[in-house]
Design a protein around this motif. Structure first.
Motif, PDB file in Angstrom:
ATOM      1  N   ASP A 190       0.855  -1.187   0.000  1.00 27.90           N
ATOM      2  CA  ASP A 190       0.000   0.000   0.000  1.00 27.90           C
ATOM      3  C   ASP A 190       0.894   1.242   0.000  1.00 27.90           C
ATOM      4  O   ASP A 190       2.103   1.134  -0.241  1.00 27.90           O
ATOM      5  N   ARG A 191       0.314   2.378   0.316  1.00 31.05           N
ATOM      6  CA  ARG A 191       1.078   3.608   0.163  1.00 31.05           C
ATOM      7  C   ARG A 191       2.253   3.729   1.123  1.00 31.05           C
ATOM      8  O   ARG A 191       3.089   4.617   0.991  1.00 31.05           O
ATOM      9  N   SER A 192       2.346   2.831   2.078  1.00 29.82           N
ATOM     10  CA  SER A 192       3.485   2.848   2.992  1.00 29.82           C
ATOM     11  C   SER A 192       4.728   2.235   2.329  1.00 29.82           C
ATOM     12  O   SER A 192       5.780   2.127   2.961  1.00 29.82           O
ATOM     13  N   VAL A 193       4.630   1.821   1.069  1.00 25.57           N
ATOM     14  CA  VAL A 193       5.800   1.261   0.376  1.00 25.57           C
ATOM     15  C   VAL A 193       6.965   2.250   0.478  1.00 25.57           C
ATOM     16  O   VAL A 193       6.794   3.466   0.325  1.00 25.57           O
ATOM     17  N   THR A 194       8.133   1.721   0.788  1.00 28.37           N
ATOM     18  CA  THR A 194       9.285   2.604   1.021  1.00 28.37           C
ATOM     19  C   THR A 194      10.093   2.812  -0.266  1.00 28.37           C
ATOM     20  O   THR A 194      10.026   2.002  -1.201  1.00 28.37           O
ATOM     21  N   GLU A 195      10.859   3.878  -0.241  1.00 28.18           N
ATOM     22  CA  GLU A 195      11.745   4.162  -1.370  1.00 28.18           C
ATOM     23  C   GLU A 195      12.717   2.994  -1.582  1.00 28.18           C
ATOM     24  O   GLU A 195      13.008   2.617  -2.715  1.00 28.18           O
ATOM     25  N   ALA A 196      13.187   2.422  -0.483  1.00 28.17           N
ATOM     26  CA  ALA A 196      14.125   1.292  -0.591  1.00 28.17           C
ATOM     27  C   ALA A 196      13.456   0.099  -1.273  1.00 28.17           C
ATOM     28  O   ALA A 196      14.081  -0.587  -2.104  1.00 28.17           O
ATOM     29  N   GLU A 197      12.179  -0.157  -0.950  1.00 25.91           N
ATOM     30  CA  GLU A 197      11.468  -1.270  -1.589  1.00 25.91           C
ATOM     31  C   GLU A 197      11.293  -1.011  -3.083  1.00 25.91           C
ATOM     32  O   GLU A 197      11.428  -1.929  -3.907  1.00 25.91           O
ATOM     33  N   ILE A 198      10.995   0.235  -3.423  1.00 27.58           N
ATOM     34  CA  ILE A 198      10.817   0.561  -4.842  1.00 27.58           C
ATOM     35  C   ILE A 198      12.140   0.392  -5.587  1.00 27.58           C
ATOM     36  O   ILE A 198      12.215  -0.224  -6.649  1.00 27.58           O
ATOM     37  N   GLU A 199      13.202   0.938  -5.009  1.00 27.09           N
ATOM     38  CA  GLU A 199      14.507   0.879  -5.667  1.00 27.09           C
ATOM     39  C   GLU A 199      15.030  -0.541  -5.772  1.00 27.09           C
ATOM     40  O   GLU A 199      15.808  -0.866  -6.667  1.00 27.09           O
ATOM     41  N   ALA A 200      14.610  -1.399  -4.827  1.00 28.47           N
ATOM     42  CA  ALA A 200      15.095  -2.786  -4.834  1.00 28.47           C
ATOM     43  C   ALA A 200      14.484  -3.606  -5.968  1.00 28.47           C
ATOM     44  O   ALA A 200      14.991  -4.661  -6.321  1.00 28.47           O
ATOM     45  N   ARG A 201      13.397  -3.105  -6.513  1.00 24.84           N
ATOM     46  CA  ARG A 201      12.747  -3.844  -7.604  1.00 24.84           C
ATOM     47  C   ARG A 201      13.638  -3.864  -8.834  1.00 24.84           C
ATOM     48  O   ARG A 201      14.137  -2.823  -9.267  1.00 24.84           O
TER      49      ARG A 201
END
Ligand code: AHR
Length: 326
Positions: A313-324
């Motif tokens: 959900d919107r709590s997704v972190t920048e680190a999680e996005i970048e890790a993709r």
């Protein structure tokens, strides 16, 4: 490699009807990645029919499988991209049977219509492993196992989010390729939870352009729609474009719920343009490699290997996005 053992394993499994029903946890049943790889043994000859390069999820899935089935890992891979055509996939599978590969792996573009070619593989003693997508085949001994996500659970998870966060929403369901295992089961799971909220449906065939065009038409046909459930991220991103093009605000006037978890979709989630993303992990090449080694060696494998996923959900972190990576 170990041809006799592999064929013996097919016989020993005795078909779907006699298989253990329980789905076993991946970590419990599979050898560690890399186990049995390389060395002086003959390579495991795998014929893999990928349904297409239709979008970012599929490209990531192909890359993951290719990087896990290398000669250094003990494999000789014949890869075929079959352009979302069932006839093409059937012809390629027949080629693999004729080439007498050790194992066939394939991702069926639709779930019906595979009995004849699966019978031919079975009768030739070539074991088949389903990759990602499912089939409806009930042919005894049609395939050994399926490695991939639980599509119905993904639909249910999306439905639970809608029920909790948008209980009054009027939903347009943006379906994947009609008749595919992912489309059918995601729809079943979603409808089981919030079927009464769906006011319209149409297919965008899992592509971004399809998602955009079909959503544009849906917003005209059903102006009351204020939530789109897209069966994958590429279509969801197309839906966001269509919402904006219609002069509406994505995330405010029309919310979008999606499945996959690509980097671009998670970015749109963080930006508020997508409301929820159910993960469908394409990076299961190592798990597939472990299964294929065991099948080729004539060992038993569970009849279902579930690739797990989670919700974002919107709590997704920048680190999680970048890790993709996809
Ligand atoms: O079968 C899995 C689905 O197929 C993914 O959600 C989608 O992106 C892909 O095309």
């Amino acid at each position: 490699m170990l041809r006799r053992g592999a064929r013996g394993a097919l016989g020993a499994l005795g078909g779907r009807g006699s298989r253990v029903a329980a789905v076993l946890a991946l970590a419990v049943v599979l050898a560690p990645a890399g186990c049995g790889a390389g060395g002086d043994a003959d390579p495991v000859r795998v014929g893999f029919s990928q349904l297409s390069a239709e979008g970012s999820w599929r490209a990531a899935n192909t890359a993951s499988i290719r990087s896990a089935l290398t000669p250094a890992d003990g494999f000789e891979l014949t890869f075929s991209d079959d352009q979302r055509k069932q006839e093409g996939q059937i012809a390629v599978l027949r080629g693999f049977i004729a080439a007498d590969v050790d194992v066939i792996a394939f991702s069926p573009v639709v779930q019906d219509g595979w009995d004849q070619v699966l019978r031919e593989a079975r009768d030739a003693g070539v074991p088949v492993v389903l990759v990602d997508r499912s089939t409806t085949s009930r042919l005894d001994g049609a395939y050994v196992t399926r490695v991939g996500a639980d599509f119905r659970a993904e639909g249910e998870r999306a439905g639970r989010w809608v029920r909790e966060h948008a209980p009054g929403a009027r939903v347009f369901e943006l379906q994947g390729t009609l008749g595919s295992g992912a489309q059918v089961a995601r729809q079943q799971g979603f409808r089981a939870v919030v079927g009464d909220q769906v006011v319209g449906e149409a297919t965008g065939a899992f592509t971004r352009a399809g998602g955009r065009d079909v959503t544009a038409a849906a917003l005209e046909a059903w102006p009351e729609v204020d939530l789109v459930f897209a069966h994958n991220d590429d279509m969801a991103l197309g839906a966001v474009e269509a919402v904006r093009a219609a002069g509406l605000r994505p995330g405010v006037d029309v919310r979008v719920v999606s499945v996959d978890g690509t980097r671009e979709a998670l970015r749109a989630l963080a930006d508020g343009e997508i409301a929820h993303v159910v993960e469908c992990d394409p990076l299961f090449g190592e798990q597939l490699a472990a299964v294929l080694r065991r099948v080729a060696a004539g060992e038993r494998v569970p009849d279902r290997v579930v690739v797990p996923g989670r919700g974002f959900d919107r709590s997704v972190t920048e680190a999680e996005i970048e890790a993709r990576t996809y």
